[in-house]
Every structure is written in C-alpha cells, then in structure tokens.
Design a protein around this motif. Sequence first.
Motif: not given
Length: 218
Positions: A64-85
């Motif tokens: 559960q601990e990794i699940f509780d961090e997984l989406l925010p981590v992926l979301g940060a990658k998504m935001l970084a990709h969007i900012r770069q694009q």
Amino acid sequence: MAAMGRTAGKKTRVQRSEEVRDALFQAAAEVVGEYGYIDASITRITQRANLAQGTFYNYFASRQEIFDELLPVLGAKMLAHIRQQASGARTFLEKEEQSFRAFFSFLKRMPYFLRILNEAEIFAPKAHRQHFHNITGGYMRFLRNARKNGEIANLGDEALEPLVYMLIATRGYLALRYTDENGVVNLPEEAVRMYLQLLAKGLLSREPPVSAGSGPLG
C-alpha cells in the motif's frame, strides 16, 4: 589516472538507491497497468524490476505504501513532460494546445497511466487526492497568470477553480473515448480543434457566454 577515471564513473550510494526506487515505481506502474491494484503483488513488482523481493522492503514498508506514492510520482512525470512540450508556446491558446497535445502524447508513452489513475480513487485514495491537488494547483497558477496578463477573461478564483476541473475532466473523458482496449491513444484533430474553439469563444471573451434561459440544472 585510470583509477581516477573509474572512481569518477562510479555511482554513489544515493544514486544507486534512487535508481532502485525508480525501478520499483516503473515496475509497479506496469504491473498495476496490466493486472490492476488488486493483483499487483510485491512478487510481481520485484520480478518486473528484476530485483530480489527483500529489496522492496528497503524502500517501502508495504504494498500500500508504494501505491500511495505511485500516482503522484507518475503525475509529476506527466507535468514535466507537458512543461517541456509547451515550453516554446507564447500565447495562452498556444500553451493550451501544446499542453493538451502533450497530455495525450504522455498517454502514448505511458499507456498504463489511465488505469492507475482511475483505480486509484478506490485502491489508493491518498495518492488520488495528492495527484489532483498537484494537478489543479498548477493549473490554477497557470490561469491566474493568464488572467494577470490579460490573456483570458477577468474571472475570479471562484470561477477559475471549477473551470480547472472542467478542463481536466475534458482531457480525461476524451482519453477514455479515444484509447482502445490495447491502450493505444488515437485522438482526432477535430477533438483538438473543438477544445481550442471552446476556449477561444469562452475564456478569451470579456464575459462568459450565458444563454437567456439559463438557470439551475436539473
């Protein structure tokens, strides 16, 4: 000199630790995307990461601990990709178009993201809340800045907040509509055009359009 070269190229303990942590997140994302949260076992995650199962507990106390961090981590990658694009865009509409397209190009890169996001509300609610806090907070700052620069209508924060959720929901539901059973995203250009048209005719005007017979829904 050769010894110095080997030392310079050697990874630090912190770097190795970060690489293992990243590998576990990537493996968890792929496993959840394939099997869902319920069947995303620690065994499957560590096997996908090519790591010993015991290594998992050096970084996370439980599944559960990794699940509780997984989406925010992926979301940060998504935001970084969007900012770069969208980094080269100048106007509000250009930034919105590039950000809109970048969201869907991110889904092509990480086709498991939608399942992780949609199931998180039930199986990782803490992660789900944190992700939307991160996403909506950034979008609010973007719209406030556009308002300050006179690029959009002079709407108060009480109007901008629901607007943020509307825009995020638009992307989410379009993603559901135009992603097939294999996770392949195929967004038609007409959808992009309609999205930008709605923004141009609504947000860029001085007052939001209101029909004569408008009233409470229902």
